[in-house]
Design an enzyme around this catalytic site. Sequence first.
Site: not given
Length: 448
Positions: A366, A419
């Site tokens: 992006t 994560h």
Amino acid sequence: MKEIKVPELAESITEGTIAEWLVQKGDQVEKGDPILELETDKVNVEVNADASGVISELLKEAGDDVEVGDVIAKVDENGEAGGSSEEESSSEEEEQEASEENKQAQEDKEQQQETKESKQQEESKDDQQKGSNGDDKKEVIATPAARKRARELGINLSEISARDPLGRIRPEDVEEAAQGGGKKEQKQEPKQEDKKEAPKKEKKSEQSSEKTEFEKPVERVKMSRRRQTIAKRLVEVQQTSAMLTTFNEVDMTNVMNLRSQRKESFQKKHDIKLGFMSFFTKAVVGALKEFPLINAEIQGNEIVMKKFYDIGMAVSTEEGLVVPVVRDADRLDFAGIEKGIADVATKARNKELQLEDLQGGSFTITNGGIFGSMLSTPILNSPQVGILGLHNIEKRPKVMPDDTIQARPMMYIALSYDHRIVDGKEAVQFLKRIKEMIEDPYDLLLEG
């Protein structure tokens, strides 16, 4: 009569919102003609007529939500275009006549009610005069409706306390007295000051009851289905992933120099401009090959390692952000990537994206820099576990290897990652590898 239903759109799409009707009642359509535009959470699609004939009825309006299988219109296969106009005209005349009759009946009813209330007021006035001339009864001022309600409830009007500053008893006073409140304790003649203030207080109370949650003018606009879906999924991502972001900065000097040297010859040869996105896409593919967990996704208790490199390109449109996919970016050269990006961006802005253009990406890029963003933390495009955010290029002081300070064109880059399967070490190294390839584009060209 043939029913037109919302067709099966795609496996993951079960509902939509009617954005616009392309036909009106009485229009002639042929089988396969588009009759409406349906907005889904991903793309806008046209629904076609599955029979030829005349649109006899539109069962839904623009803005209505519909599901797959819902009947939205009817087609008269034996009808003629415009044939419904006479029916509509006669129907309108009948409705007008009925409306006039209802209006007349309402006026008669109101006139009867006024006569009845006038009679009740005269009777009330006579009762009051009798009470003041002969006995100990006190004068009671009440509306006809209040007197009627008091008789129904069996309540003595003289025992009711009026909230009206002029002492007139109203129906709401009677209702309050019936519930145990509003009984007179001590009748005190209001002071002249109180009489002046009472109407103000009553007016203020009425105004406060009409207030909404906002004290100043607002405008309410219904969220589009796409915007609702974007909002829902972004919240879901933050609730279902352990999202973290790491940052780095890139010296864009060498890429900008290379681009300046080659952009004219590149455009003449490939009929497309050489932009920065192709460099970053190539760098992302190279880094994903070195750190394959960032090109994976979680399904239940399994990690799905993707052996392909379909890179999503976030594109801003009037309806909201969409992420069309450039397929097999690892097999494309710089010109192929630039053409792929230009193609999906044009389709997105022209509302021509198909469902297959948005499905199956493995990683997303992006670029907020085109809007002037200096730094941001991009949100994951689920079920992907990584997204790269690019930002604007600005000259900033940089200490060079020989300890001199130079003004260099710098860009902050950000990697948001899940994560749960990507450790901080891998994320930092992934971003550092992109930085190295961008700062040495000749090495990137050789590897690409």
